[in-house]
Every structure is written in structure tokens, then in C-alpha cells.
Scaffold this motif. Sequence first.
Motif, PDB file in Angstrom:
ATOM      1  N   GLU A  90       1.141  -1.448  -0.118  1.00  0.00           N
ATOM      2  CA  GLU A  90      -0.062  -0.143  -0.386  1.00  0.00           C
ATOM      3  C   GLU A  90       0.859   1.086  -0.166  1.00  0.00           C
ATOM      4  OE1 GLU A  90      -2.979   2.034   0.086  1.00  0.00           O
ATOM      5  OE2 GLU A  90      -3.110   0.693  -0.070  1.00  0.00           O
ATOM      6  N   ASN A  91       1.890   1.004   0.759  1.00  0.00           N
ATOM      7  CA  ASN A  91       2.559   2.578   0.787  1.00  0.00           C
ATOM      8  C   ASN A  91       4.095   2.882   0.577  1.00  0.00           C
ATOM      9  OD1 ASN A  91       0.553   3.655   3.044  1.00  0.00           O
ATOM     10  ND2 ASN A  91       1.534   1.564   3.744  1.00  0.00           N
ATOM     11  N   GLY A  92       4.425   1.552  -0.021  1.00  0.00           N
ATOM     12  CA  GLY A  92       5.764   1.172  -1.209  1.00  0.00           C
ATOM     13  C   GLY A  92       6.910   0.736   0.386  1.00  0.00           C
ATOM     14  N   ILE A  93       6.759   1.291   1.350  1.00  0.00           N
ATOM     15  CA  ILE A  93       7.477   0.684   2.945  1.00  0.00           C
ATOM     16  C   ILE A  93       7.144   0.436   3.890  1.00  0.00           C
ATOM     17  CG2 ILE A  93       9.752   2.562   1.415  1.00  0.00           C
ATOM     18  CD1 ILE A  93       8.229   4.114   4.094  1.00  0.00           C
ATOM     19  N   TYR A  94       7.580  -0.215   4.373  1.00  0.00           N
ATOM     20  CA  TYR A  94       6.523  -0.855   6.187  1.00  0.00           C
ATOM     21  C   TYR A  94       7.437   0.080   6.859  1.00  0.00           C
ATOM     22  CZ  TYR A  94       5.729  -2.965  10.653  1.00  0.00           C
ATOM     23  OH  TYR A  94       5.550  -3.512  11.088  1.00  0.00           O
ATOM     24  N   LEU A  95       6.712   0.477   8.121  1.00  0.00           N
ATOM     25  CA  LEU A  95       7.214   1.670   9.661  1.00  0.00           C
ATOM     26  C   LEU A  95       6.904   0.400  10.037  1.00  0.00           C
ATOM     27  CD1 LEU A  95       6.818   5.464   7.812  1.00  0.00           C
ATOM     28  CD2 LEU A  95       9.282   4.004   8.029  1.00  0.00           C
TER      29      LEU A  95
END
Length: 238
Positions: A211-216
Motif C-alpha cells: 500500500e505505502n511502498g515501504i514499511y514503518l
Amino acid sequence: MIKLLSALLLSSCFIACRNPEQSKQTKITPITVVVKNKATHKTDTTYSPIIIKIDRSNSISIKRIYFDPKNYERYHQAILLNRKQIYLDNTHYFIYESKYNRVIKSKDKLLLFLEADGRPNFNYITAYSIVGNNKVTFIADCVYNDKKQGGGPAPFTDIDHDGFLEYGGFDLNEVPEHPDSIYYNPSKFYEVRNGLVKFDSLLAKKADIKENGIYLSNFMDNSGNCCKVIKQPKRYIK
């Protein structure tokens, strides 16, 4: 501005059970509940109590308990096992006609799932465990996605193909002013396994990256609000 609410409202628990036995919801005729108010004589004919069959002889029902004689739109909701009240919920407004209201039975434990009104955001699923005849424990609230809200996989399906049922997803997200940025949108997913409640961190991480392109792992901003502004993924840029 509507801030993302799901990450603040949802707990860190999840639900689990291999080869769960799912119950069927039974439709009944709407009832009339008379509110004792001599001045208005108001009646409520707008809902049908939820009745969910566990097996041939046992069932769970959810009915409204009115506490304001002047306004029948104000009520709590009682959970009954075989017509005996075992829990009073004074927080949620359940969706009585929801197809996601169900009981999953696992040995001596029942897992109760009820869809709740999440407006102005997406609706969400509230989960409880029931042990014995009257011990009810609230487990967690979790937004869900399906074709009607969010477009994700429907609840109570094997979303990640690991042999267990899951539900969850992403809530509505705020749109930042800068066209090249988005607010990080975290997901929440639950897995049903052996009558327990367990957060599916692996599924949430994979969904967040998609969804976001990255994971935080820490998506709160410097003020402790949800969520951090990140660079918009390429797939969103026209």
C-alpha cells in the motif's frame, strides 16, 4: 481534516482457530420495542435483534437496552447466550443486518464477531471471546476491507493462504496538500487460530509495503499523531 483513526482505535490483539466451525446467522421478523414515555409514546420498529445459531440448541443474540426514556436512539446492547444476558456493551453501535456477524466455535470457547458502525470512517469488526456460560472478554476492534469498503479481501477468508482465516485491512486516509506525498496508512490484520487472538504482523507488514511502498514500524509523527508523511509511491503518480 479526517485523520486516520484505525491505528489509534484498534488493539494489538488478534484471533485464531484452525478449521473453525462457523455458525449461520438467522433472519427474524423486526420487533417493536415500546419506550416508556407517556409524553411521546415513541416506539422503535427500526431493527431486528441479531440471532446467531451456535448449534441446534444454542444461540447468541444481541438486543438493545434503552436507558433514555425520551430518546430511543440512545441505548446499550446486551449480548445474550440462550436468552440469558452475559454482557452489556455500551461502546459500539452494531450493524444488525451485517453478513459478518458470526460465531466461530473452538472446543470450549466461542469467538463472537460483530460489525460496528465506524462512520465517518469504514465500519469495523468487534471481537469477543465467550468461555463457559457467562465469561465474556472483549478482544479487539479492527477495520476491515471488502469490495464495498477499501476494495481488499473480504473478512474471514484465508487472505495470505496459510491455512487460517484472517480479516482486517486499511481505513480511510487523509490526503496531504503536497501532491508528491501521502500520509502513511498502516493496516491491521487478525488471524483465527485455535480459539486464540493473535496479531498477524507478517500479513500487516506485507500489506503495508504494497500500500505505502515501504514499511514503518513507528508510523506516528513527531507530535504523536498518525501518521508520518512519506513520499508517494510511484504507482499513485499519474
